[in-house]
Design a protein around this motif. Structure first.
Motif, PDB file in Angstrom:
ATOM      1  N   UNK A 139       6.358  -5.728  12.728  1.00  0.00           N
ATOM      2  CA  UNK A 139       6.560  -5.559  11.287  1.00  0.00           C
ATOM      3  C   UNK A 139       5.270  -5.320  10.506  1.00  0.00           C
ATOM      4  N   UNK A 140       4.220  -6.145  10.743  1.00  0.00           N
ATOM      5  CA  UNK A 140       2.972  -6.012   9.978  1.00  0.00           C
ATOM      6  C   UNK A 140       2.427  -4.594  10.036  1.00  0.00           C
ATOM      7  N   UNK A 141       2.179  -4.086  11.263  1.00  0.00           N
ATOM      8  CA  UNK A 141       1.669  -2.712  11.366  1.00  0.00           C
ATOM      9  C   UNK A 141       2.637  -1.684  10.786  1.00  0.00           C
ATOM     10  N   UNK A 142       3.934  -1.916  10.886  1.00  0.00           N
ATOM     11  CA  UNK A 142       4.884  -0.941  10.343  1.00  0.00           C
ATOM     12  C   UNK A 142       4.785  -0.876   8.821  1.00  0.00           C
ATOM     13  N   UNK A 143       4.618  -2.057   8.181  1.00  0.00           N
ATOM     14  CA  UNK A 143       4.450  -2.094   6.723  1.00  0.00           C
ATOM     15  C   UNK A 143       3.225  -1.274   6.313  1.00  0.00           C
ATOM     16  N   UNK A 144       2.127  -1.485   7.032  1.00  0.00           N
ATOM     17  CA  UNK A 144       0.895  -0.765   6.703  1.00  0.00           C
ATOM     18  C   UNK A 144       1.067   0.730   6.971  1.00  0.00           C
ATOM     19  N   UNK A 145       1.801   1.061   8.039  1.00  0.00           N
ATOM     20  CA  UNK A 145       2.034   2.477   8.352  1.00  0.00           C
ATOM     21  C   UNK A 145       2.820   3.149   7.227  1.00  0.00           C
ATOM     22  N   UNK A 146       3.835   2.454   6.702  1.00  0.00           N
ATOM     23  CA  UNK A 146       4.612   3.021   5.599  1.00  0.00           C
ATOM     24  C   UNK A 146       3.705   3.219   4.374  1.00  0.00           C
ATOM     25  N   UNK A 147       2.852   2.228   4.099  1.00  0.00           N
ATOM     26  CA  UNK A 147       1.916   2.355   2.975  1.00  0.00           C
ATOM     27  C   UNK A 147       1.015   3.568   3.168  1.00  0.00           C
ATOM     28  N   UNK A 148       0.548   3.756   4.395  1.00  0.00           N
ATOM     29  CA  UNK A 148      -0.345   4.884   4.691  1.00  0.00           C
ATOM     30  C   UNK A 148       0.371   6.210   4.495  1.00  0.00           C
ATOM     31  N   UNK A 149       1.672   6.260   4.870  1.00  0.00           N
ATOM     32  CA  UNK A 149       2.440   7.504   4.679  1.00  0.00           C
ATOM     33  C   UNK A 149       2.588   7.788   3.180  1.00  0.00           C
ATOM     34  N   UNK A 150       2.846   6.741   2.400  1.00  0.00           N
ATOM     35  CA  UNK A 150       2.941   6.920   0.946  1.00  0.00           C
ATOM     36  C   UNK A 150       1.613   7.443   0.387  1.00  0.00           C
ATOM     37  N   UNK A 151       0.509   6.900   0.910  1.00  0.00           N
ATOM     38  CA  UNK A 151      -0.812   7.357   0.461  1.00  0.00           C
ATOM     39  C   UNK A 151      -1.003   8.834   0.761  1.00  0.00           C
ATOM     40  N   UNK A 152      -0.608   9.235   1.973  1.00  0.00           N
ATOM     41  CA  UNK A 152      -0.757  10.643   2.365  1.00  0.00           C
ATOM     42  C   UNK A 152       0.079  11.535   1.449  1.00  0.00           C
ATOM     43  N   UNK A 153       1.289  11.091   1.123  1.00  0.00           N
ATOM     44  CA  UNK A 153       2.157  11.875   0.241  1.00  0.00           C
ATOM     45  C   UNK A 153       1.541  11.991  -1.149  1.00  0.00           C
ATOM     46  N   UNK A 154       1.033  10.877  -1.653  1.00  0.00           N
ATOM     47  CA  UNK A 154       0.432  10.859  -2.997  1.00  0.00           C
ATOM     48  C   UNK A 154      -0.777  11.781  -3.065  1.00  0.00           C
ATOM     49  N   UNK A 155      -1.638  11.695  -2.050  1.00  0.00           N
ATOM     50  CA  UNK A 155      -2.842  12.525  -2.045  1.00  0.00           C
ATOM     51  C   UNK A 155      -2.483  14.006  -1.951  1.00  0.00           C
ATOM     52  N   UNK A 156      -1.483  14.301  -1.107  1.00  0.00           N
ATOM     53  CA  UNK A 156      -1.051  15.690  -0.961  1.00  0.00           C
ATOM     54  C   UNK A 156      -0.473  16.213  -2.273  1.00  0.00           C
ATOM     55  N   UNK A 157       0.371  15.403  -2.904  1.00  0.00           N
ATOM     56  CA  UNK A 157       0.982  15.808  -4.173  1.00  0.00           C
ATOM     57  C   UNK A 157      -0.095  16.058  -5.219  1.00  0.00           C
ATOM     58  N   UNK A 158      -1.104  15.194  -5.248  1.00  0.00           N
ATOM     59  CA  UNK A 158      -2.181  15.353  -6.225  1.00  0.00           C
ATOM     60  C   UNK A 158      -2.955  16.644  -5.967  1.00  0.00           C
ATOM     61  N   UNK A 159      -3.197  16.937  -4.698  1.00  0.00           N
ATOM     62  CA  UNK A 159      -3.930  18.151  -4.337  1.00  0.00           C
ATOM     63  C   UNK A 159      -3.132  19.390  -4.729  1.00  0.00           C
TER      64      UNK A 159
END
Lengths: 239, 264
Positions: free
Chosen positions: B239-259
């Motif tokens: 669970x711990x790593x999965x939570x962080x992985x989901x956060x990282x995917x959200x970060x990637x989406x946010x950065x891509x959207x901003x770009x």
């Protein structure tokens, strides 16, 4: 009583004495300028008067409940920190809307409230800093090289504004500059600093002191000779 | 309702998200990412000491995290650059913690839980501690928001406004120690810093002012913890790593959207 005063102030940073035997005071309604070459301790002196650095000797006295409006020399806003002009003006305390509108108009940054601080030009940025300082209704304005990024006309207008504010509110002004010319005209008193106070007095008086010339070199003489008669359009190489 | 382990886990995740995300904004603004990491790694040493001296794990982690913060403050500005110093202290604390744990044979089984979190094992007592800790942190940030912001912007500006930057710095450090102590159970010592930094970084491109950034960061953190929890159950992943992985995917989406937005 003076707004702020120092007596026999000494400050050491990292074991090196950067200020020595400083005694000065700033009263309500007067404009005092600290003049000195780079590294002469001007900013440190302002910070010591603020209480941000401790004196290693001597004392600093501030009037009780003194409100200081401070314009720092540099304000680096981290790119990760989103900050609009309007939000910046509300630090550290939210200001009254009407008052904010008035001050914004006063310093000439109307219409920029929703801009990010990092999107402002150098001149607009300095004006925003001044607006924030004025919003706290300060007894004492402390300005550290406030005209950076302003062109000559902007600089003259800025000092005019400071002068008006001083007359309207009766606040004292202590500013730092290494600009010899415009500042001299804008101040009531000048204090020349180079680790210790070299000379001080009314601008015209100081300009004729040997210690002043020793500090700023012979090159300034021509410009200073012009000083009392200076009008628009005169340019010196030193600017 | 609290009898269901999934409900408890979800509530634990939300509690941690509420405290970690806004505090994480300050960690990002003040460039304290490494500092957060060092404090979190010190938690393992705190756990070991707490178990050895039979005090509560929460108290042990709090104390060691605060000691770590004090050490960093004391040594900073001396002969080493901050990142070198934090690199030394963070990993040393982790190493000493792991060594200390090996002297306690009966807890060796739980080590993975402390390193990577064990949110599904959150009990009623844990939940109480998590929400109490989160409430303290959120309350602290709420009451002192403007002062903390001013001190973060510029220490001299803070001084002139009657705000003592060192006090604010200290309070942030205490908040950080509390978040580390309550998040330990959720994502584990190795991944706590990610819960501080990733939501804040994800929120940044869409915020015009600090308050919006903090609110968006909370939203991202809640989506990451609850979404990560569901994903971990679905794919049978830790669970711990999965939570962080989901956060990282959200970060990637946010950065891509901003770009993309900049490019248009």
């Amino acid at each position: 009583m003076s707004l702020v005063s120092a007596s026999g102030l000494q400050v050491a940073l990292g074991g090196r004495v950067v200020l020595e035997d400083i005694s000065l005071h700033v009263d309500a309604g007067e404009i005092v300028t600290l003049l000195g070459p780079n590294g002469s301790g001007k900013t440190t002196l302002l910070r010591a008067l603020l209480g941000a650095v401790h004196a290693t000797d001597g004392t600093v006295e501030r009037k009780t409940d003194l409100v200081v409006g401070y314009v720092p020399q540099r304000l680096a806003i981290d790119p990760t920190l989103p900050l609009t002009v309007a939000r910046f003006l509300d630090l550290p305390e939210r200001a009254d809307r009407a008052r904010k509108g008035a001050v914004v108009a006063r310093v000439g940054i109307e219409g920029l409230e929703r801009r990010a601080m990092t999107e402002l030009s150098g001149g607009q940025f300095q004006r925003a800093l001044l607006a924030r300082a004025l919003l706290s209704e300060p007894h004492l304005l402390m300005l550290d090289e406030p005209t950076q990024g302003l062109d000559q006309a902007g600089e003259a207008a800025f000092y005019e504004l400071i002068d008006e504010v001083r007359h309207e509110t009766g606040c004292g002004v202590l500013m730092v500059s290494h600009d010899l010319h415009v500042v001299m005209r804008a101040s009531d008193r000048v204090i020349c600093l180079n680790r210790r106070i070299c000379c001080e007095g009314a601008p015209a008086q100081v300009a004729s002191m040997p210690a002043y010339h020793a500090l700023f070199g012979r090159g300034t003489e021509g410009a200073l000779a012009l000083y009392p008669h200076r009008h628009h359009g005169v340019r010196e190489g030193a600017a | 309702m609290l009898d269901d382990f999934l409900v408890r886990a979800t509530l634990a995740g939300i509690g941690v998200a509420l405290a970690a995300a806004p505090l994480g904004c300050f960690v990002v603004w003040r460039r304290m990412a490494y500092f957060g990491d060092a404090t979190a790694h010190a938690a393992i040493l705190g756990v070991a000491l707490a178990l050895a001296f039979q005090v509560s794990v929460f108290a042990g982690v709090m104390i060691v995290s605060l000691l770590m913060a004090a050490t960093v403050a004391l040594l900073s500005g001396r002969s080493f650059a901050m990142d070198t110093l934090l690199g030394v202290l963070a990993h040393s604390a982790l190493a000493f913690g792991l060594v200390a744990m090996s002297f306690l044979p009966n807890v060796r089984m739980d080590l993975m839980g402390y390193l990577f979190g064990d949110i599904l094992a959150v009990g009623r007592q844990d939940l109480l501690v998590i929400w109490a800790g989160a409430a303290v942190v959120v309350g602290l940030l709420w009451l002192r928001w403007s002062r903390l912001l001013t001190a973060t912007l510029n220490p001299d500006l803070a001084f002139a406004g009657g705000v003592h930057p060192r006090t604010e710095q200290f309070l942030l450090t205490v908040g950080l120690a509390i978040v580390v102590a309550v998040a330990l159970k959720v994502v584990g010592a190795l991944l706590i810093a990610s819960l501080l930094i990733i939501p804040a970084a994800t929120a940044r491109p869409f915020a015009r002012d600090p308050e919006t950034m903090a609110a968006l960061a909370v939203l991202v953190a809640i989506i990451a913890t609850t979404g990560g929890l569901q994903a971990a159950l679905m794919f049978d992943t830790p669970t711990g790593p999965t939570i962080v992985a989901v956060a990282a995917i959200l970060f990637a989406m946010s950065t891509t959207a901003a770009a993309c937005r900049r490019a248009l």
